[in-house]
Design a protein around this motif. Structure first.
Motif, PDB file in Angstrom:
ATOM      1  N   SER A   1      90.364  33.346  87.328  1.00 39.37           N
ATOM      2  CA  SER A   1      89.315  34.184  87.743  1.00 39.37           C
ATOM      3  C   SER A   1      88.802  33.334  89.112  1.00 39.37           C
TER       4      SER A   1
ATOM      5  N   GLN B   1      83.485  37.199  83.794  1.00 44.39           N
ATOM      6  CA  GLN B   1      81.960  37.475  84.146  1.00 44.39           C
ATOM      7  C   GLN B   1      80.835  36.689  84.814  1.00 44.39           C
ATOM      8  N   THR B   2      81.271  35.347  84.633  1.00 51.64           N
ATOM      9  CA  THR B   2      80.461  34.634  85.525  1.00 51.64           C
ATOM     10  C   THR B   2      80.999  34.598  87.061  1.00 51.64           C
TER      11      THR B   2
ATOM     12  N   ARG C   1      86.787  36.105  79.174  1.00 51.65           N
ATOM     13  CA  ARG C   1      85.732  36.985  79.590  1.00 51.65           C
ATOM     14  C   ARG C   1      84.636  36.203  79.888  1.00 51.65           C
ATOM     15  N   CYS C   2      84.019  35.047  79.381  1.00 52.79           N
ATOM     16  CA  CYS C   2      83.288  34.103  79.998  1.00 52.79           C
ATOM     17  C   CYS C   2      83.275  33.592  81.309  1.00 52.79           C
TER      18      CYS C   2
ATOM     19  N   GLU D   1      89.198  41.993  84.659  1.00 55.63           N
ATOM     20  CA  GLU D   1      88.550  42.039  86.252  1.00 55.63           C
ATOM     21  C   GLU D   1      88.655  43.523  86.889  1.00 55.63           C
TER      22      GLU D   1
ATOM     23  N   ALA E   1      82.380  37.171  88.428  1.00 57.22           N
ATOM     24  CA  ALA E   1      81.947  38.539  88.904  1.00 57.22           C
ATOM     25  C   ALA E   1      80.608  38.711  89.380  1.00 57.22           C
ATOM     26  N   THR E   2      79.749  37.756  88.889  1.00 59.60           N
ATOM     27  CA  THR E   2      78.315  37.683  89.674  1.00 59.60           C
ATOM     28  C   THR E   2      78.361  37.471  91.130  1.00 59.60           C
TER      29      THR E   2
END
Length: 283
Positions: free
Chosen positions: A89, A63-64, A59-60, A134, A66-67
């Motif tokens: 990711s 999410q990073t 998740r970390c 995602e 995804a920015t």
């Protein structure tokens, strides 16, 4: 009979810590499959519980990325070990990925998976979970194929050298981003060595580039088969200070406390940290 006082005892305790050569020697007994089973098979590899350590790490990272801020052409994974989850990711955001490790056995393990050979470690549960969080509609097979296509080389590395990849490296330098998971603290005899190793890998990163760092908190040892490896225990604020000292702006720093049911006797870790840091221009 000891003739020294407290200062003598403290010095003796410091001397008892292994040096870099001793750590390198201990790693010759590292068993990749034992390490993978200890950490990436159940219970730690059970991704069905969102509060588990695996989902937290994935998740970390997701999410990073995804920015949209952590992207570019080239990425280097520092001290990959025998694992690939840390790039699931990342692979959508870079065209040229270099994986690295000090140990040939780990580079061989990575090669088995990248070539899709029978008997390679099964990361499909991790790939499925990344696709789920995602939410892009990708299949896990597409995700894994994308990663395999983006990894262009697997290289030796020694983070304790001023040129970690050696002179004349095949990796395009400087990289747009670095990822490193459970490496620096696991190969450093003390905090000063941890800081120097961070300085060394930072030379591989372009100014303005990003580092995503995952590691163990307050861990002093872990097992990988017959190998019992010494780790320098680090705390959250020590990680933050090290990043600042190496010329980074800390964009995000999160911690995870290892629950009792995941403290399985294969290490003495108390938690995990995730850091997103950006190298300052002019450093």
């Amino acid at each position: 009979m000891s003739t020294g006082g407290p200062s003598h005892a403290a010095a003796a305790a410091q001397d008892a810590r292994p040096d870099q050569a001793a750590i390198a020697l201990a790693y010759q007994r590292f068993e990749p499959r034992a390490y993978l089973l200890n950490n990436y098979a159940p219970p730690r590899g059970d991704l069905s519980n969102p509060d588990g350590v695996g989902p937290w790490k994935l998740r970390c990272l997701a999410q990073t990325f995804a920015t949209g801020e952590v992207s570019g052409r080239t990425l280097i994974d520092i001290g990959s070990g025998p694992t690939i989850y840390q790039l699931l990711s990342a692979c959508a955001h870079f065209e040229d990925i270099t994986m690295t490790d000090f140990l040939e056995v780990n580079r061989q393990e990575l090669g088995l998976w990248l070539r899709g050979e029978p008997g390679s470690f099964d990361w499909s549960v991790y790939s499925q979970h990344v696709c789920l969080i995602e939410g892009k509609g990708e299949s896990w097979q597409e995700k894994e194929n994308q990663l395999r296509a983006k990894v262009k080389r697997i290289l030796p590395i020694d983070v304790h050298q001023p040129q970690p990849l050696g002179a004349g490296s095949l990796a395009p330098l400087p990289a747009d981003a670095l990822v490193s998971t459970f490496c620096l603290e696991a190969v450093s005899p003390d905090l000063a060595s941890f800081q120097r190793a961070l300085d060394h890998i930072t030379t591989l990163l372009r100014p303005g580039g990003h580092l995503l760092l995952i590691g163990a908190l307050e861990e002093s040892w872990y097992l990988a088969g017959e190998a019992r490896l010494v780790v320098v225990p680090v705390q959250e604020e020590e990680v933050r200070k090290a990043l600042v000292c190496s010329g980074y702006e800390v964009r995000d720093l999160r911690t995870y406390t290892m629950p009792s049911h995941l403290r399985t006797g294969v290490d003495d870790v108390s938690g995990i940290f995730f850091a997103w840091a950006q190298k300052k221009v002019g450093v």
